[in-house]
Every structure is written in C-alpha cells, then in structure tokens.
Design an enzyme around this catalytic site. Structure first.
Site, mmCIF file in Angstrom:
data_model
loop_
_atom_site.group_PDB
_atom_site.id
_atom_site.type_symbol
_atom_site.label_atom_id
_atom_site.label_comp_id
_atom_site.label_asym_id
_atom_site.label_seq_id
_atom_site.Cartn_x
_atom_site.Cartn_y
_atom_site.Cartn_z
ATOM 1 N N GLY A 12 -52.764 -29.621 23.385
ATOM 2 C CA GLY A 12 -53.109 -28.484 22.792
ATOM 3 C C GLY A 12 -54.465 -28.204 22.552
ATOM 4 O O GLY A 12 -55.293 -28.669 23.492
ATOM 5 N N MET A 13 -55.125 -27.947 21.435
ATOM 6 C CA MET A 13 -56.298 -27.711 20.990
ATOM 7 C C MET A 13 -57.145 -29.089 21.249
ATOM 8 O O MET A 13 -58.229 -29.223 22.077
ATOM 9 C CB MET A 13 -56.586 -27.084 19.900
ATOM 10 C CG MET A 13 -56.200 -25.676 19.638
ATOM 11 S SD MET A 13 -56.504 -24.631 20.798
ATOM 12 C CE MET A 13 -58.221 -24.211 20.628
ATOM 13 N N THR A 120 -52.147 -37.671 15.869
ATOM 14 C CA THR A 120 -51.344 -36.689 15.051
ATOM 15 C C THR A 120 -51.134 -37.279 13.683
ATOM 16 O O THR A 120 -51.248 -38.211 13.461
ATOM 17 C CB THR A 120 -49.906 -36.820 15.693
ATOM 18 O OG1 THR A 120 -49.987 -36.519 17.402
ATOM 19 C CG2 THR A 120 -48.691 -36.057 14.917
ATOM 20 N N HIS A 176 -56.177 -41.598 5.883
ATOM 21 C CA HIS A 176 -56.868 -40.264 6.474
ATOM 22 C C HIS A 176 -56.182 -39.009 5.550
ATOM 23 O O HIS A 176 -55.423 -38.173 6.097
ATOM 24 C CB HIS A 176 -56.646 -39.864 7.969
ATOM 25 C CG HIS A 176 -57.522 -38.916 8.421
ATOM 26 N ND1 HIS A 176 -58.525 -38.476 8.326
ATOM 27 C CD2 HIS A 176 -56.895 -37.754 9.242
ATOM 28 C CE1 HIS A 176 -58.911 -37.399 8.699
ATOM 29 N NE2 HIS A 176 -57.866 -36.718 9.755
HETATM 30 N N1 APR Z 1 -44.224 -33.952 23.520
HETATM 31 C C1 APR Z 1 -45.457 -33.582 23.754
HETATM 32 N N2 APR Z 1 -46.100 -32.665 23.429
HETATM 33 C C2 APR Z 1 -45.597 -32.045 22.268
HETATM 34 C C3 APR Z 1 -44.645 -32.292 21.510
HETATM 35 C C4 APR Z 1 -43.807 -33.334 22.010
HETATM 36 N N3 APR Z 1 -42.538 -33.885 21.708
HETATM 37 N N4 APR Z 1 -44.285 -31.445 20.551
HETATM 38 C C5 APR Z 1 -45.302 -30.810 20.436
HETATM 39 N N5 APR Z 1 -46.115 -30.988 21.754
HETATM 40 C C6 APR Z 1 -47.346 -30.374 21.897
HETATM 41 C C7 APR Z 1 -47.501 -28.657 21.601
HETATM 42 O O1 APR Z 1 -47.033 -28.106 22.886
HETATM 43 C C8 APR Z 1 -48.798 -28.510 21.519
HETATM 44 O O2 APR Z 1 -49.523 -28.237 22.799
HETATM 45 O O3 APR Z 1 -48.429 -30.773 21.057
HETATM 46 C C9 APR Z 1 -49.495 -29.988 21.152
HETATM 47 C C10 APR Z 1 -50.262 -29.835 19.726
HETATM 48 O O4 APR Z 1 -51.408 -28.955 20.083
HETATM 49 P P1 APR Z 1 -51.815 -28.131 18.771
HETATM 50 O O5 APR Z 1 -50.869 -27.148 18.266
HETATM 51 O O6 APR Z 1 -53.165 -27.285 19.480
HETATM 52 O O7 APR Z 1 -52.606 -28.964 17.857
HETATM 53 P P2 APR Z 1 -53.946 -29.707 17.841
HETATM 54 O O8 APR Z 1 -54.987 -29.150 17.068
HETATM 55 O O9 APR Z 1 -54.332 -30.105 19.130
HETATM 56 O O10 APR Z 1 -53.768 -30.990 16.921
HETATM 57 C C11 APR Z 1 -52.848 -32.049 17.222
HETATM 58 O O11 APR Z 1 -53.477 -33.794 15.843
HETATM 59 O O12 APR Z 1 -55.341 -33.752 14.213
HETATM 60 C C12 APR Z 1 -53.900 -33.766 14.402
HETATM 61 O O13 APR Z 1 -52.998 -32.506 12.399
HETATM 62 C C13 APR Z 1 -53.267 -32.453 13.978
HETATM 63 O O14 APR Z 1 -51.052 -33.333 14.014
HETATM 64 C C14 APR Z 1 -51.860 -32.476 14.566
HETATM 65 C C15 APR Z 1 -52.322 -32.945 15.953
#
Ligand code: APR
Length: 320
Positions: A12-13, A120, A176
């Site tokens: 993701g991001m 996460t 955190h």
């Molecule tokens: N396996 C793999 N990827 C997954 C799964 C899984 N079971 N479930 C969700 N994802 C992927 C989603 O498809 C998404 O692309 O995890 C990604 C998360 O990306 P974003 O929603 O953009 O979140 P992001 O801003 O990257 O943050 C991720 O880090 O800082 C922490 O609180 C934040 O828990 C969050 C994590």
C-alpha cells in the site's frame, strides 16, 4: 556476491514508498507482496521504469504468492488497514491481528531466516503477535516506531532552534501510541541536553512541553491532514534505516519495539527501547536510567501495551 532480497508484505502507501527507497538505495532486489491483485505488480513496474533515469539496478517484482519471498534477507510488514480520521491505532486491532496471523505463517514457511520489521498498527501488540505467529527468533523480529517518533521530535526541535535536523538527537521510548515517552533529558542539540538549552535561553519549558505533545500526536496530525489514510514517507524512511543497519551490520543505536526478557523489569512483551541493531538483529537492549517522572510515563505506556496484548489474547487464545 548476490544481491540481498527485501520482501515487502503489504504494497500500500508505506509498502510502495519502501520499495522506492530500497531500490534507490540499492539495498537489494525487492519483492512486493499484497493480496490486492495488480497493486504490487503495478508499483513494482512503475518504480523499475524509473531506474534507468535514477541509475539503480535493483529488480522489483510484484506478487500474490508467498513463494516469491523465499529466502528474503529482510521482510518489512505493512499489511493490514491504516487509520482514518477519528480512529486510534488501537481501533485497527481486530482486523490487523488476523492479517498478522497469515503474514506470520507466510514468513515462517518461506523466509524463516529474515530480519522481520513490523510497521502494522497497533504496533507493539502487532509485532508481539507476529513474532508468536511466525515463530522466528525474538532478536530477528522488531517493530518500527521509535525511529519515526524520534524523527518527528527531532524535526520539531530543529524547527524550534533553527538548526540542522542532523544536529538534533532524540529518544522516544515506550509504546507507539499517545502514551509514548519522549525523553527530554536524553534529547540534545550537538550533545547539549534540552534542559540545558532551556537554561541557556534557547527556548522555554512551555515550548518544549508543546513539542513533546505534538510528537505524541504526530501520527494523528498527519491522519487529520490526509483524511484518506496515515503517514507513509517518514514511516518508510524509518524502516529502511533499520533494514540498512541490519544488512550493513552498522550497529546503529536506535529506539525500536523489541522483545524484553527482564530488561526494565519486564518480560515477554514488545515495547520501544534503545537497541543495538546489527547483523544479529537486536544485538543488545540499552537500559537507560529513568527519573521518577520518566519511570511513571514509561509504566503508563507499558500498561497501555499490555491492555492491547490482552485484547489480542481474547481475540486469539492461541497467543495466551
Ligand atoms: N496480506 C497482505 N497484504 C494485505 C493483507 C494481507 N492479509 N491485508 C491487507 N493487505 C494490504 C492491503 O491490500 C494494502 O495494499 O496491506 C496494504 C496496506 O496498505 P495501506 O492501506 O495503504 O496502508 P499503509 O498506509 O501502507 O499502512 C499500513 O502501517 O503504519 C501502519 O497504521 C498503519 O497498519 C497500517 C500499516
């Protein structure tokens, strides 16, 4: 010598930003894993297409198959959901705990020798669960939080003093969350502790207090501005610093969520403490001395982490 392999679980991001920085720094070849089809492939290809311009040779691959992370040297985990305005990190617990289970099993099966860096949220509980689900050694599973929180603190202090961010050092320990513990006494400008700088008239205690409060709520400030998700540039940069210290055996002394086994009078939980991060992962935990106020803040923060761990055990008794 073959290149290192960096697996990013979650594209993701933060995952996409991690891929870009890791490739630009040539830390190794990068595998982006995500359950969302097309996203890791698209981000990997887009970044790879920038490599001839920027001049780096890392290879990038997107995948939905855990087999592709086989033999990874480092796994950085961002899989799960991120915060939206009005949510605390703790609100993510139920969904992200299930995600940690599947990610832990994937890493255990395909990359058991990797250093695992969890991002996460809620971080301290998720990295604790991930270590249990994966069964990897405790020194090889770490959480990224302290470097980010300290970077925010350092940035705000550098702004206040109008000095280079590089001249400011800071430690933020504890969980955190909003109970994190920015250690004012151990934070310096070129080695001069903040309390001395107040005495020297560089700033006032009120301003330091306000900066401490802004640091504690630093993640929420970004969520409030972005509205559609949470911070990603600074979290990614922080995790890359951890990966680099491991890969290059730099032995940086940095605050990370590490599993305690008696240090600080605590056992069997992850919380933010200074560690030496080298080729063996968490090589040493540094036990700093707290004054009574700091000790109280640290204890509060640990209590908040323990509450989250208990909530995890209720949701998944196998963690008990
Ligand atoms: N396996 C793999 N990827 C997954 C799964 C899984 N079971 N479930 C969700 N994802 C992927 C989603 O498809 C998404 O692309 O995890 C990604 C998360 O990306 P974003 O929603 O953009 O979140 P992001 O801003 O990257 O943050 C991720 O880090 O800082 C922490 O609180 C934040 O828990 C969050 C994590």
């Amino acid at each position: 010598m073959a290149r290192k392999k960096i697996a990013l679980i979650g594209a993701g991001m933060i995952g996409g930003t991690l891929a870009h920085i890791a490739a630009q720094k040539e830390l190794g070849d990068v595998v982006l894993f995500d359950i969302a089809e097309g996203i890791p492939e698209g981000k990997g290809l887009d970044i790879a297409e920038s490599s001839p311009i920027d001049g780096y040779d890392s290879r990038l691959k997107g995948t939905q198959d855990y087999k592709d992370i086989a033999g990874a040297d480092v796994c950085i985990v961002t899989a799960g959901v991120a915060r939206k305005p009005g949510m605390s990190r703790d609100d993510l617990l139920g969904i992200n705990l299930k995600v940690m289970k599947s990610v832990g099993e994937g890493i255990k099966a395909h990359a058991p020798n990797a250093l695992v860096i969890c991002i996460t949220n809620p971080l301290d509980a998720m990295v604790w669960a991930l270590q249990k689900f994966s069964g990897l050694p405790e020194n090889k599973v770490l959480g990224m939080a302290g470097i980010l929180d300290s970077a925010r603190f350092r940035y705000f202090l550098a702004e206040e003093f109008d000095v280079s961010v590089e001249s400011v050092t800071a430690f933020v320990l504890g969980g955190h969350g909003d109970t994190m513990v920015p250690l004012v006494r151990y934070s310096t400008v070129a080695g001069i502790p903040l309390p001395d700088l107040v005495e020297m008239g560089w700033t006032s205690q009120d301003k330091i207090d306000a900066i401490v409060e802004r640091t504690r709520k630093g993640g929420g400030e970004i969520v409030g501005l972005l509205k559609t998700g949470s911070a990603y540039y600074a979290p990614a940069a922080s995790a890359i610093q951890m990966a680099e210290s491991y890969i290059k055996d730099k032995k940086l002394v940095v605050p990370c969520a590490a599993k305690l086994s008696g240090q600080y009078g605590l056992k069997d939980l992850y919380v933010g403490v200074p560690i030496v991060l080298g080729a063996d992962g968490c090589e040493r935990i540094v036990e700093v001395k707290f004054n009574p106020d700091e000790k109280e803040m640290f204890d509060n923060s640990v209590a908040a982490v323990k509450e989250l761990m208990e909530a995890c055990v209720k949701l998944d008794p196998s963690l008990g």
